[in-house]
Design a protein around this motif. Structure first.
Motif, short mmCIF file in Angstrom:
data_model
loop_
_atom_site.label_atom_id
_atom_site.label_comp_id
_atom_site.label_asym_id
_atom_site.label_seq_id
_atom_site.Cartn_x
_atom_site.Cartn_y
_atom_site.Cartn_z
N LEU A 88 0.82 -1.01 -0.11
CA LEU A 88 -0.01 0.09 0.04
C LEU A 88 0.82 1.30 0.07
O LEU A 88 1.72 1.11 0.95
N ASN A 89 0.87 1.93 -1.06
CA ASN A 89 1.48 3.23 -1.03
C ASN A 89 0.89 4.83 -0.99
O ASN A 89 -0.43 4.71 -1.54
N ALA A 90 1.55 5.49 -0.32
CA ALA A 90 1.06 7.00 -0.46
C ALA A 90 1.61 7.47 -1.83
O ALA A 90 3.08 7.26 -1.85
N ILE A 91 0.81 8.08 -2.69
CA ILE A 91 1.36 8.57 -4.10
C ILE A 91 1.73 9.97 -3.92
O ILE A 91 1.00 11.00 -3.51
N LYS A 92 3.16 10.31 -4.43
CA LYS A 92 3.49 11.55 -4.47
C LYS A 92 4.13 11.63 -5.98
O LYS A 92 4.79 10.88 -6.78
N PRO A 93 3.68 12.58 -6.72
CA PRO A 93 3.65 12.79 -8.23
C PRO A 93 5.18 12.94 -8.64
O PRO A 93 6.11 13.51 -7.96
N GLY A 94 5.46 12.09 -9.54
CA GLY A 94 6.78 12.07 -10.04
C GLY A 94 7.62 11.03 -9.47
O GLY A 94 8.78 10.80 -9.86
N ASP A 95 7.26 10.47 -8.43
CA ASP A 95 8.12 9.38 -7.63
C ASP A 95 8.19 8.07 -8.55
O ASP A 95 7.38 7.65 -8.95
N ASN A 96 9.33 7.39 -8.08
CA ASN A 96 9.75 5.99 -8.45
C ASN A 96 9.38 4.96 -7.52
O ASN A 96 10.01 5.11 -6.36
N TYR A 97 8.48 3.90 -7.73
CA TYR A 97 8.08 3.14 -6.53
C TYR A 97 8.67 1.88 -6.58
O TYR A 97 8.56 0.98 -5.92
N GLY A 98 9.88 1.63 -7.45
CA GLY A 98 10.79 0.76 -7.23
C GLY A 98 10.77 -0.49 -8.07
O GLY A 98 12.05 -1.29 -8.25
N TRP A 99 9.58 -1.08 -8.47
CA TRP A 99 9.70 -2.17 -9.41
C TRP A 99 10.40 -2.02 -10.69
O TRP A 99 10.15 -1.04 -11.30
N PRO A 100 11.25 -3.13 -11.36
CA PRO A 100 11.46 -4.34 -10.79
C PRO A 100 12.46 -4.59 -9.52
O PRO A 100 12.94 -5.48 -9.18
N ASP A 101 13.36 -3.43 -9.52
CA ASP A 101 14.47 -3.32 -8.45
C ASP A 101 14.18 -3.46 -7.15
O ASP A 101 14.97 -3.78 -6.35
N ALA A 102 12.82 -2.93 -6.91
CA ALA A 102 12.37 -3.03 -5.29
C ALA A 102 11.32 -3.81 -5.20
O ALA A 102 10.20 -3.23 -5.94
N GLU A 103 10.97 -4.64 -4.35
CA GLU A 103 9.67 -5.20 -4.14
C GLU A 103 9.45 -5.26 -2.36
O GLU A 103 10.08 -5.66 -1.76
N GLY A 104 8.57 -4.16 -2.32
CA GLY A 104 8.31 -3.94 -0.83
C GLY A 104 9.42 -2.98 -0.49
O GLY A 104 9.98 -2.04 -1.32
N ARG A 105 9.77 -2.91 1.00
CA ARG A 105 10.58 -1.77 1.44
C ARG A 105 12.21 -1.77 0.85
O ARG A 105 12.57 -3.10 0.88
N SER A 106 12.65 -0.77 0.71
CA SER A 106 14.11 -0.55 -0.07
C SER A 106 14.63 0.32 0.83
O SER A 106 14.33 1.18 1.48
N SER A 107 16.11 -0.04 0.88
CA SER A 107 17.04 0.86 1.48
C SER A 107 17.51 2.12 0.57
O SER A 107 18.32 2.72 0.96
N ASP A 108 17.34 1.90 -0.75
CA ASP A 108 17.81 2.86 -1.86
C ASP A 108 16.93 4.11 -1.62
O ASP A 108 15.69 4.04 -1.89
N PRO A 109 17.39 5.47 -1.37
CA PRO A 109 16.43 6.61 -1.19
C PRO A 109 15.79 6.97 -2.42
O PRO A 109 15.10 7.87 -2.43
N LYS A 110 16.16 6.38 -3.60
CA LYS A 110 15.49 6.72 -4.94
C LYS A 110 14.31 6.24 -5.05
O LYS A 110 13.41 6.56 -5.82
N TYR A 111 13.89 5.22 -4.38
CA TYR A 111 12.55 4.47 -4.31
C TYR A 111 11.64 4.93 -3.09
O TYR A 111 12.17 4.99 -2.08
N HIS A 112 10.39 5.21 -3.52
CA HIS A 112 9.29 5.73 -2.61
C HIS A 112 8.88 4.32 -1.83
O HIS A 112 8.17 3.41 -2.52
#
Length: 381
Positions: free
Chosen positions: A262-286
């Motif tokens: 479940l995500n809170a949506i911020k325009p322009g953001d990157n939600y990570g898939w396929p590099d991240a599934e669920g929580r990630s430590s990479d700050p570029k992913y929401h």
């Protein structure tokens, strides 16, 4: 459940405010942004709902539905429901449960997870009587609008579909399909990457995105990328869209094997898939505000009521309550109706503390013997 609760506790520490992801360069000031009202001081001022909630099934509104997917409430209270595999839209009398088929949407090509999916009423429905629909055609996924004329005979009440947007990638899986008009009167659409993972990170592709359009199908003013309908990217398969009273947008998303989101949506953001599934430590992913093992959720529709997001689970066969404090979960998600009605597809607000909930046991992955697909009326708190 212990893994879910432990993970959620970590998420509560991190939250998902404007600092939760910086991908895409969105400034968080556009309509539907979660950032404009999500500062720590604002969140502290908001009153969180109780940590534990309640669900009471008031009644079964109707039964005997076939692959129900989208659900929309008419101004008078009756419900419209789309059939994924039949390609039809049916009106359900909210009081008696009587079903009246409006008609068949021409051009629908159902297969796998594709077919006639989400529906939404025009923001000017009282004047134009337009129904918007997202469906899989022979070549793509597209959004159309149809005139609903209740004066015509049953089965002939839908006009020819007027295509306002096309070219969304289609596949046997991951077709997205949820559409909704936001508080800004713009049309939001959740899409899937159709099984082609790379599309989610390609901002030029329409797959694996949340799109924001005008009612005519043009890129909406204020979108984060110039002349583009793309609002957010890096999604696997967006299935639910909902706003809270502060006009903040939330979205549910299928994970692969590990984490649903479940995500809170911020325009322009990157939600990570396929590099991240669920929580990630990479700050570029929401990061998500909550995540679940896929056996516990496989989330579909979501809605807001009584201070919480309510999320229907397909494989998990339960309704999840996620209490909010701003754009963060304020307590552990809480499950209801586990296994009682089978797969749960769509949930919409019926006003106040009431919800409509549809089951999805005839979609090829459920057990139709667990009961005809139905619409339930719930009271929640």
């Amino acid at each position: 459940m212990p893994a879910v609760l432990a993970t959620t506790a970590l998420l509560l520490t991190a939250g998902c405010s404007s600092s939760g992801g910086g991908g895409g360069g969105g400034d968080g000031t556009g309509p539907g942004s979660t950032a404009s009202n999500s500062s720590p001081s604002r969140q502290a001022a908001e009153k969180a709902p109780p940590a534990k909630g309640s669900v009471k099934v008031l009644r079964t509104v109707t039964t005997g539905l076939n692959t129900p997917w989208g659900l929309a409430r008419l101004p008078g209270g009756d419900l419209l429901v789309s059939s994924r595999d039949e390609g039809t839209i049916t009106k359900v009398d909210e009081k008696t449960g009587r079903k009246t088929e409006l008609g068949k949407v021409s051009g629908v090509s159902p297969a796998g997870e594709g077919g006639l999916l989400g529906i939404a009423l025009s923001p000017d429905y009282a004047a134009d009587h337009m129904i918007y629909a997202y469906f899989t055609s022979a070549s793509d996924n597209r959004i159309v609008r149809l005139l609903y004329d209740a004066k015509k005979p049953a089965g002939e009440q839908l006009g020819a579909p007027d295509t306002i947007f096309k070219g969304i990638p289609k596949g046997y899986i991951h077709n997205g399909g949820r559409i909704a008009f936001g508080p800004d009167r713009m049309l939001y659409a959740g899409t899937g990457e159709s099984g082609n993972r790379g599309l989610a990170q390609d901002k030029k592709s329409l797959g694996g995105k949340i799109l924001r359009l005008t009612p005519e199908g043009d890129p909406a003013p204020g979108n984060p990328f110039p002349d583009s309908p793309v609002y957010t990217y890096g999604h696997r398969n967006v299935q639910g869209l909902a706003w809270d009273p502060e006009q903040r947008l939330f979205a549910s998303e299928f994970g692969q094997d590990t984490w649903d989101e479940l995500n809170a949506i911020k325009p322009g953001d990157n939600y990570g898939w396929p590099d991240a599934e669920g929580r990630s430590s990479d700050p570029k992913y929401h990061n998500p505000i909550a995540q679940w093992h896929t056996d516990d959720a496989s989330p579909s529709g979501i809605t807001y009521a009584e201070g919480s997001i309510w999320m229907a689970g397909l494989k998990g066969q339960r309704l999840w309550r996620i209490p909010l404090n701003g754009t963060a979960a304020s307590a552990d998600p809480q499950p209801f109706l586990q296994g009682k009605y089978g797969r749960l597809r769509t949930v919409v607000s019926a006003g106040g503390d009431k919800l409509w909930l549809t089951t999805s046991n005839t979609d090829g992955r459920g057990d139709p013997r667990s009961g005809d697909d139905r619409i339930l009326e719930l009271q929640v708190g």
